[in-house]
Design an enzyme around this catalytic site. Structure first.
Site, PDB file in Angstrom:
ATOM      1  NE  ARG A 105      -4.944  94.189 -47.204  1.00 24.59           N
ATOM      2  CZ  ARG A 105      -4.906  92.701 -46.630  1.00 24.59           C
ATOM      3  NH1 ARG A 105      -4.624  91.863 -47.635  1.00 24.59           N
ATOM      4  NH2 ARG A 105      -5.362  92.481 -45.337  1.00 24.59           N
ATOM      5  CG  HIS A 132      -3.665  93.411 -40.578  1.00 21.76           C
ATOM      6  ND1 HIS A 132      -5.095  94.246 -41.097  1.00 21.76           N
ATOM      7  CD2 HIS A 132      -3.781  92.279 -41.328  1.00 21.76           C
ATOM      8  CE1 HIS A 132      -5.537  93.359 -41.682  1.00 21.76           C
ATOM      9  NE2 HIS A 132      -5.162  92.356 -41.780  1.00 21.76           N
ATOM     10  CD  GLN A 135      -6.544  89.040 -38.718  1.00 22.05           C
ATOM     11  OE1 GLN A 135      -6.603  88.954 -40.086  1.00 22.05           O
ATOM     12  NE2 GLN A 135      -6.958  88.323 -37.738  1.00 22.05           N
ATOM     13  CG  ASP A 226       1.330  86.801 -40.571  1.00 22.78           C
ATOM     14  OD1 ASP A 226       0.711  85.892 -41.117  1.00 22.78           O
ATOM     15  OD2 ASP A 226       1.574  87.993 -40.530  1.00 22.78           O
ATOM     16  CB  CYS A 266      -3.767  87.014 -39.284  1.00 21.84           C
ATOM     17  SG  CYS A 266      -2.066  86.803 -39.921  1.00 21.84           S
ATOM     18  NE  ARG A 294     -10.125  91.114 -40.067  1.00 19.64           N
ATOM     19  CZ  ARG A 294      -8.971  91.351 -41.268  1.00 19.64           C
ATOM     20  NH1 ARG A 294      -8.368  90.091 -41.596  1.00 19.64           N
ATOM     21  NH2 ARG A 294      -9.203  92.465 -41.839  1.00 19.64           N
TER      22      ARG A 294
END
Ligand code: CP
Length: 312
Positions: A105, A132, A135, A226, A266, A294
């Site tokens: 990340r 991402h 996700q 988001d 998310c 996830r």
């Protein structure tokens, strides 16, 4: 069984998966969630090299690896030489000698790609400023659970054209879903990714980028949002507030969607900003299933990349 063609591969972008591989991964994630297919990656070690905060990604990757019988090493930049500036090209070649798979990340997609170039082991994008994909695997699993299919559905993302918008464009196009992004001027998704999504979608599905959240929400089966300022943009949070206010997911916007629409986020969410508390906690919200997925989606990904074998 795991998705054989993914063994030893990187996942740097949603577009690294073919439509068939994505479909197979989602089917495997559903089987793992149902407990029908115990898989093992005994003695394999996953490294987590995260330069940004994380709850869901860190914990779900860790639990997935433990449940597969493997081990996890947390390579937080603050406790490794990464935090003191050791070059990426050196770190990548060293970690390659110890680990079996590395989830990163970071900020720049280029840094992730440099890691992948210098390390022979598979590298997974656990979030960059551009994408991402992990996700989106969980998001698509959640949508498929709700509607029994993906193809032909419409997902509308409302808000900042950030890494989530980019990966959703690609993931929806690969799945035969219509995807609409409603974002303010100067906050649109990456133009190269929009074009890539259009190429993937072909004449199978629609890819739309608009400034009009109401137009985008009309009849959609999935409404997604988001935060308005992502990690690293905290100093812009206040100035973005009036620009993004018309893009809030609230009861009024949700009323324009399909009556059976679900709401995804998310997380973490800023209640009262990009989404109201009433919608986040309301009957159409699936955010907790989405967060749970996830674990299952990434377990399917790890099992496939590592070539896991069924538990005998
Ligand atoms: N959605 C997501 O990636 O959550 P974390 O930042 O907590 O990992």
């Amino acid at each position: 069984m795991s998705v054989a063609s993914l063994k030893g591969r990187d996942l740097l972008s949603m577009a690294d998966l073919s439509a068939e591989e994505l479909q197979e991964l989602l089917a495997l994630a559903a089987e793992l969630k149902a407990g029908k297919l115990p898989l093992r990656c005994q003695d394999k070690v996953l490294g987590l090299l995260f330069s940004k905060a994380s709850t869901r990604t860190r914990v779900s990757f860790s639990v997935a690896m433990f449940q597969l019988g493997g081990q996890v090493l947390d390579l937080n930049a603050s406790v490794t030489q990464v935090g003191r500036g050791e070059p990426t090209v050196d770190t990548a070649r060293v970690l390659d000698r110890y680990l079996d798979v590395l989830a990163i990340r970071t900020f720049e997609q280029q840094e992730l790609e440099t890691f992948a170039h210098y390390a022979q082991i598979p590298v997974i994008n656990a979030l960059t400023d551009l994408e991402h994909p992990c996700q989106v695997l969980a998001d698509l699993q959640t949508i498929q659970e709700e509607f029994g299919q993906l193809s032909g559905l419409t997902l509308t993302y409302v808000g900042d054209g950030n890494n989530m918008a980019n990966s959703l464009l690609l993931g929806c196009a690969l799945s035969g879903m219509n995807v609409r992004i409603a974002a303010p001027v100067n906050f649109e998704p990456d133009p190269a990714i929009v074009q890539q999504a259009k190429t993937i979608a072909g004449d199978r599905s629609e890819v739309l980028v608009t400034q009009d959240p109401e137009l985008a929400a009309k009849g959609a089966q999935v409404l997604y949002t988001d935060v308005w300022a992502s990690m690293g943009q905290e100093n812009e949070a206040e100035s973005r507030m009036p620009i993004f206010q018309p893009y809030q997911v609230n009861d009024q916007l949700l009323s324009l969607a399909d009556p059976k629409a679900i709401v995804l986020h998310c997380l973490p969410a800023h209640r009262g900003e990009e989404i109201t508390d009433a919608v986040l906690e309301g009957p159409q919200s699936r955010v907790w299933d989405e967060a749970e997925n996830r674990l299952h989606a990434q377990k399917a990904l790890l099992a496939s990349i590592l070539g896991a074998t069924p538990l005998s």
